[in-house]
Design an enzyme around this catalytic site. Structure first.
Site, PDB file in Angstrom:
ATOM      1  N   GLY A   1       0.759  -4.847   1.320  1.00  0.00           N
ATOM      2  CA  GLY A   1      -0.856  -5.723  -0.253  1.00  0.00           C
ATOM      3  C   GLY A   1      -0.357  -5.515  -1.227  1.00  0.00           C
TER       4      GLY A   1
ATOM      5  N   GLU B   1       4.173  -5.104   7.626  1.00  0.00           N
ATOM      6  CA  GLU B   1       3.358  -3.469   8.641  1.00  0.00           C
ATOM      7  C   GLU B   1       3.621  -4.109   9.447  1.00  0.00           C
ATOM      8  OE1 GLU B   1       2.310  -5.799   6.322  1.00  0.00           O
ATOM      9  OE2 GLU B   1       0.592  -5.796   4.877  1.00  0.00           O
TER      10      GLU B   1
ATOM     11  N   GLU C   1      -0.590  -9.390  -0.273  1.00  0.00           N
ATOM     12  CA  GLU C   1      -2.156  -9.380  -0.259  1.00  0.00           C
ATOM     13  C   GLU C   1      -3.312 -10.306  -1.499  1.00  0.00           C
ATOM     14  OE1 GLU C   1      -2.157  -6.063   3.488  1.00  0.00           O
ATOM     15  OE2 GLU C   1      -3.412  -7.688   4.049  1.00  0.00           O
TER      16      GLU C   1
ATOM     17  N   ALA D   1       0.820  -0.847  -0.500  1.00  0.00           N
ATOM     18  CA  ALA D   1       0.142  -0.011   0.307  1.00  0.00           C
ATOM     19  C   ALA D   1       0.941   0.894  -0.292  1.00  0.00           C
ATOM     20  CB  ALA D   1      -0.909  -0.234   1.322  1.00  0.00           C
TER      21      ALA D   1
HETATM   22  N1  CAA Z   1       4.439   2.784  -0.794  1.00  0.00           N
HETATM   23  C1  CAA Z   1       5.284   4.205  -1.537  1.00  0.00           C
HETATM   24  N2  CAA Z   1       6.352   4.434  -2.100  1.00  0.00           N
HETATM   25  C2  CAA Z   1       6.900   3.549  -2.102  1.00  0.00           C
HETATM   26  C3  CAA Z   1       6.396   2.096  -1.850  1.00  0.00           C
HETATM   27  C4  CAA Z   1       5.311   2.173  -0.914  1.00  0.00           C
HETATM   28  N3  CAA Z   1       4.623   1.108  -0.312  1.00  0.00           N
HETATM   29  N4  CAA Z   1       7.489   1.637  -1.798  1.00  0.00           N
HETATM   30  C5  CAA Z   1       8.439   1.990  -2.439  1.00  0.00           C
HETATM   31  N5  CAA Z   1       8.205   3.067  -2.150  1.00  0.00           N
HETATM   32  C6  CAA Z   1       8.417   4.228  -3.526  1.00  0.00           C
HETATM   33  C7  CAA Z   1      10.109   5.405  -2.679  1.00  0.00           C
HETATM   34  O1  CAA Z   1       9.819   5.805  -1.711  1.00  0.00           O
HETATM   35  C8  CAA Z   1      10.803   5.227  -3.858  1.00  0.00           C
HETATM   36  O2  CAA Z   1      10.494   6.640  -3.984  1.00  0.00           O
HETATM   37  P1  CAA Z   1      11.729   8.401  -3.963  1.00  0.00           P
HETATM   38  O3  CAA Z   1      12.234   7.686  -5.495  1.00  0.00           O
HETATM   39  O4  CAA Z   1      10.327   8.407  -4.331  1.00  0.00           O
HETATM   40  O5  CAA Z   1      11.981   8.100  -2.977  1.00  0.00           O
HETATM   41  C9  CAA Z   1      10.324   4.678  -4.920  1.00  0.00           C
HETATM   42  O6  CAA Z   1       9.359   3.758  -4.487  1.00  0.00           O
HETATM   43  C10 CAA Z   1      11.633   2.991  -4.880  1.00  0.00           C
HETATM   44  O7  CAA Z   1      11.889   2.943  -4.207  1.00  0.00           O
HETATM   45  P2  CAA Z   1      13.543   2.308  -3.144  1.00  0.00           P
HETATM   46  O8  CAA Z   1      14.228   3.308  -3.404  1.00  0.00           O
HETATM   47  O9  CAA Z   1      12.733   2.199  -1.494  1.00  0.00           O
HETATM   48  O10 CAA Z   1      13.327   1.036  -3.537  1.00  0.00           O
HETATM   49  P3  CAA Z   1      14.469  -0.057  -3.466  1.00  0.00           P
HETATM   50  O11 CAA Z   1      14.953  -0.425  -3.700  1.00  0.00           O
HETATM   51  O12 CAA Z   1      15.725   0.415  -2.171  1.00  0.00           O
HETATM   52  O13 CAA Z   1      13.666  -0.725  -2.001  1.00  0.00           O
HETATM   53  C11 CAA Z   1      11.887  -2.015  -1.380  1.00  0.00           C
HETATM   54  C12 CAA Z   1      12.890  -1.990  -2.391  1.00  0.00           C
HETATM   55  C13 CAA Z   1      12.652  -2.891  -0.027  1.00  0.00           C
HETATM   56  C14 CAA Z   1      10.443  -3.040  -1.939  1.00  0.00           C
HETATM   57  C15 CAA Z   1      11.103  -0.181  -0.095  1.00  0.00           C
HETATM   58  O14 CAA Z   1      11.136   0.485  -1.624  1.00  0.00           O
HETATM   59  C16 CAA Z   1      10.285  -0.804   0.860  1.00  0.00           C
HETATM   60  O15 CAA Z   1      10.663  -0.782   1.702  1.00  0.00           O
HETATM   61  N6  CAA Z   1       9.083  -0.313  -0.174  1.00  0.00           N
HETATM   62  C17 CAA Z   1       7.635  -0.442   1.441  1.00  0.00           C
HETATM   63  C18 CAA Z   1       7.641  -2.306   1.258  1.00  0.00           C
HETATM   64  C19 CAA Z   1       6.475  -1.976   2.454  1.00  0.00           C
HETATM   65  O16 CAA Z   1       6.469  -2.031   3.509  1.00  0.00           O
HETATM   66  N7  CAA Z   1       5.517  -2.475   2.465  1.00  0.00           N
HETATM   67  C20 CAA Z   1       3.858  -2.881   3.124  1.00  0.00           C
HETATM   68  C21 CAA Z   1       3.261  -1.248   2.842  1.00  0.00           C
HETATM   69  S1  CAA Z   1       2.424  -1.142   3.846  1.00  0.00           S
HETATM   70  C22 CAA Z   1       1.371  -1.981   3.623  1.00  0.00           C
HETATM   71  O17 CAA Z   1       0.323  -2.568   2.450  1.00  0.00           O
HETATM   72  C23 CAA Z   1      -0.360  -2.079   4.421  1.00  0.00           C
HETATM   73  C24 CAA Z   1      -1.513  -3.324   3.638  1.00  0.00           C
HETATM   74  O18 CAA Z   1      -1.962  -4.137   4.741  1.00  0.00           O
HETATM   75  C25 CAA Z   1      -2.971  -2.736   3.137  1.00  0.00           C
END
Ligand code: CAA
Length: 263
Positions: A114, A137, A117, A69
């Protein structure tokens, strides 16, 4: 290969197979509210579209299926908004799960939060070798909100689901296959081809029988066994009044390849 209706989705249809790309590559295809709403609209449309028999859903680019998400968007939600947000995400997963045609997740990289999911709501999951899975999460101070606490234990068992949901750890495709979170691992560049092969095999079969099979499994999954078997026998009987059933049985006896109409 684009549709003016959608800002964050692209799709094409070939041989009754619709390939859907979640198209927000710069944010690793993260699910913003707009993306979720477009996906719900797309699946409702695809469900009615006679030209589509199977949907294959994948992420744009070579890094992510869906990285979760949208965290930036979530950071602006209060408790009341976040309930509606979870319900919207859950509406998407319910729509996918109950589609009357198979949805194959072609997981081509990160499937986190998400993203994992919505993959779990798909009927079948194929993943490339470079895929990564997890429900991180808890590290954000949240719980999974698009069905993760419910579908993960149903898929992999309570113990392993708890391990993933409580640790937030990220696992690779080999581990995901071992715990039966995914059906198959493919080479990175063969993922869509393998999904097309499976979709072709599915498309040789009766669309009505496929629809009833999905219904029987979904409705029976949470029912007590006698009720679940009752659901199956009712649907089994229903197939006998369809043209597809007559065509399938007659074709076998006449040693022909069946031509299913989907009725
Ligand atoms: N939401 C918003 N933006 C996201 C994102 C997310 N879930 N995942 C990645 N991005 C964005 C980053 O912020 C980045 O944007 P900027 O260039 O503007 O900074 C861009 O995508 C590229 O990502 P990274 O630079 O972080 O790429 P990376 O290769 O270094 O890392 C990753 C990859 C490990 C997937 C890392 O991006 C990450 O940890 N992302 C979040 C993963 C996460 O925690 N997901 C769960 C979300 S909570 C949820 O989903 C709740 C639910 O159940 C409904």
């Amino acid at each position: 290969m684009s549709d003016i209706k959608y800002k964050y989705l692209k799709y094409n249809i070939e041989k009754s197979i619709c390939t859907l790309f979640i198209n927000r590559e710069e944010y690793l295809n993260a699910l913003s509210i707009k993306v979720i709403k477009e996906l719900i609209d797309f699946y409702n449309w695809a469900n009615q579209n006679q030209n589509i028999k199977v949907v294959i859903m994948t992420g744009s680019g070579d890094k992510a299926f869906v990285a979760g998400a949208d965290i930036k968007e979530m950071s602006n939600l209060d408790a009341s908004d976040s309930k509606s947000y979870a319900l919207l995400g859950q509406q998407l997963t319910i729509t996918i799960e109950n589609l009357s045609k198979p949805v194959i997740a072609a997981i081509n990289g990160y499937a986190l939060g998400g993203g994992c999911e919505i993959a779990m709501a798909c009927h079948i999951r194929y993943a490339s070798k470079n895929s990564k899975f997890g429900q991180p999460e808890v590290g954000l101070g949240l719980i999974a909100g698009f069905g993760g606490t419910q579908r993960l234990p149903r898929l992999v068992g309570k113990g392993i689901a708890l391990e993933l949901l409580l640790s937030g750890k990220i696992i690779d495709a080999e581990e995901a296959l071992r715990i039966k979170l995914i059906n198959k691992i493919t080479d990175n560049d063969k993922l869509l081809d393998e999904c097309y092969k499976l979709a072709d095999q599915i498309n040789n079969n009766s669309p009505v029988a496929i629809r009833y099979t999905i219904t029987a499994i979904n409705k029976g999954e949470s029912a007590q066994i006698e009720k679940a078997l009752n659901i199956e026998s009712k649907l089994f009987a229903k197939t006998f009044s369809t043209s597809d059933c007559k065509e399938g049985l007659a074709s076998f006896l006449n040693k022909n390849k069946p031509k299913f109409s989907g009725h």
